[in-house]
Design a protein around this motif. Sequence first.
Motif, PDB file in Angstrom:
ATOM      1  N   VAL A 161       0.847  -1.201   0.000  1.00  0.00           N
ATOM      2  CA  VAL A 161       0.000   0.000   0.000  1.00  0.00           C
ATOM      3  C   VAL A 161       0.879   1.247   0.000  1.00  0.00           C
ATOM      4  N   ARG A 162       1.911   1.272   0.844  1.00  0.00           N
ATOM      5  CA  ARG A 162       2.809   2.438   0.893  1.00  0.00           C
ATOM      6  C   ARG A 162       3.486   2.679  -0.456  1.00  0.00           C
ATOM      7  N   ALA A 163       3.842   1.611  -1.142  1.00  0.00           N
ATOM      8  CA  ALA A 163       4.498   1.758  -2.445  1.00  0.00           C
ATOM      9  C   ALA A 163       3.530   2.322  -3.479  1.00  0.00           C
ATOM     10  N   ALA A 164       2.277   1.931  -3.408  1.00  0.00           N
ATOM     11  CA  ALA A 164       1.289   2.363  -4.397  1.00  0.00           C
ATOM     12  C   ALA A 164       0.691   3.728  -4.076  1.00  0.00           C
ATOM     13  N   LEU A 165       0.772   4.164  -2.840  1.00  0.00           N
ATOM     14  CA  LEU A 165       0.066   5.368  -2.408  1.00  0.00           C
ATOM     15  C   LEU A 165       0.441   6.641  -3.162  1.00  0.00           C
ATOM     16  N   PRO A 166       1.713   6.942  -3.406  1.00  0.00           N
ATOM     17  CA  PRO A 166       2.013   8.147  -4.179  1.00  0.00           C
ATOM     18  C   PRO A 166       1.402   8.111  -5.591  1.00  0.00           C
ATOM     19  N   LEU A 167       1.486   6.960  -6.260  1.00  0.00           N
ATOM     20  CA  LEU A 167       0.900   6.827  -7.597  1.00  0.00           C
ATOM     21  C   LEU A 167      -0.617   6.998  -7.537  1.00  0.00           C
ATOM     22  N   LEU A 168      -1.259   6.340  -6.600  1.00  0.00           N
ATOM     23  CA  LEU A 168      -2.709   6.469  -6.465  1.00  0.00           C
ATOM     24  C   LEU A 168      -3.113   7.904  -6.135  1.00  0.00           C
ATOM     25  N   THR A 169      -2.370   8.535  -5.246  1.00  0.00           N
ATOM     26  CA  THR A 169      -2.678   9.908  -4.845  1.00  0.00           C
ATOM     27  C   THR A 169      -2.537  10.864  -6.018  1.00  0.00           C
ATOM     28  N   LEU A 170      -1.447  10.747  -6.762  1.00  0.00           N
ATOM     29  CA  LEU A 170      -1.275  11.603  -7.942  1.00  0.00           C
ATOM     30  C   LEU A 170      -2.366  11.345  -8.973  1.00  0.00           C
ATOM     31  N   THR A 171      -2.754  10.094  -9.130  1.00  0.00           N
ATOM     32  CA  THR A 171      -3.801   9.763 -10.089  1.00  0.00           C
ATOM     33  C   THR A 171      -5.129  10.399  -9.681  1.00  0.00           C
ATOM     34  N   LEU A 172      -5.487  10.279  -8.412  1.00  0.00           N
ATOM     35  CA  LEU A 172      -6.745  10.863  -7.943  1.00  0.00           C
ATOM     36  C   LEU A 172      -6.742  12.383  -8.034  1.00  0.00           C
ATOM     37  N   GLN A 212       3.404   4.977 -13.223  1.00  0.00           N
ATOM     38  CA  GLN A 212       2.415   4.068 -13.796  1.00  0.00           C
ATOM     39  C   GLN A 212       3.098   3.042 -14.705  1.00  0.00           C
ATOM     40  N   ASP A 213       4.036   3.489 -15.515  1.00  0.00           N
ATOM     41  CA  ASP A 213       4.788   2.565 -16.380  1.00  0.00           C
ATOM     42  C   ASP A 213       5.524   1.521 -15.540  1.00  0.00           C
ATOM     43  N   GLN A 214       6.182   1.967 -14.475  1.00  0.00           N
ATOM     44  CA  GLN A 214       6.910   1.053 -13.593  1.00  0.00           C
ATOM     45  C   GLN A 214       5.949   0.095 -12.913  1.00  0.00           C
ATOM     46  N   TRP A 215       4.799   0.608 -12.469  1.00  0.00           N
ATOM     47  CA  TRP A 215       3.806  -0.245 -11.814  1.00  0.00           C
ATOM     48  C   TRP A 215       3.333  -1.341 -12.763  1.00  0.00           C
ATOM     49  N   HIS A 216       3.098  -0.978 -14.032  1.00  0.00           N
ATOM     50  CA  HIS A 216       2.655  -1.977 -15.010  1.00  0.00           C
ATOM     51  C   HIS A 216       3.713  -3.064 -15.211  1.00  0.00           C
ATOM     52  N   LEU A 217       4.985  -2.683 -15.240  1.00  0.00           N
ATOM     53  CA  LEU A 217       6.063  -3.671 -15.379  1.00  0.00           C
ATOM     54  C   LEU A 217       6.066  -4.640 -14.192  1.00  0.00           C
ATOM     55  N   VAL A 218       5.990  -4.087 -12.992  1.00  0.00           N
ATOM     56  CA  VAL A 218       6.040  -4.915 -11.790  1.00  0.00           C
ATOM     57  C   VAL A 218       4.787  -5.783 -11.682  1.00  0.00           C
ATOM     58  N   SER A 219       3.620  -5.194 -11.895  1.00  0.00           N
ATOM     59  CA  SER A 219       2.387  -5.981 -11.765  1.00  0.00           C
ATOM     60  C   SER A 219       2.307  -7.060 -12.831  1.00  0.00           C
ATOM     61  N   SER A 220       2.839  -6.792 -14.012  1.00  0.00           N
ATOM     62  CA  SER A 220       2.879  -7.804 -15.069  1.00  0.00           C
ATOM     63  C   SER A 220       3.793  -8.958 -14.664  1.00  0.00           C
TER      64      SER A 220
END
Length: 116
Positions: free
Chosen positions: A13-24, A94-102
């Motif tokens: 959650v901590r890793a995703a929070l900045p990306l989610l916050t910027l997205t929102l 977001q690009d990095q997240w897609h690489l990791v989640s993939s």
Amino acid sequence: MSRIQAQQDAQIVRAALPLLTLTLIGERDSYGYEILERLAGLGLDVSTGLIYPVLARLERDGLVTTRPVASPAGPPRKYFAITEAGQNARNAAQDQWHLVSSAVDNAFTNEGHDHD
């Protein structure tokens, strides 16, 4: 849930929070509590102790700006707006997240199979 599992969940959650916050914030300018409510709407129960340091860091790094907006009840609210640098950082994250989640998805899909 074990203590180790709880720590791993919190780290994700901590890793995703900045990306989610910027997205929102990129979707619409928002104040802190509103961001918490929007995260809850996505299924994440995030505490104020997690979100406000993230918002402060995003502001310090020039990824968001703030402005006070009068509140119907109480003091003015601090609204956050994404900057161009914030948009760029969000896109890169977001690009990095897609690489990791993939990679994680692939590992789960191939679980139990031999790997080279």
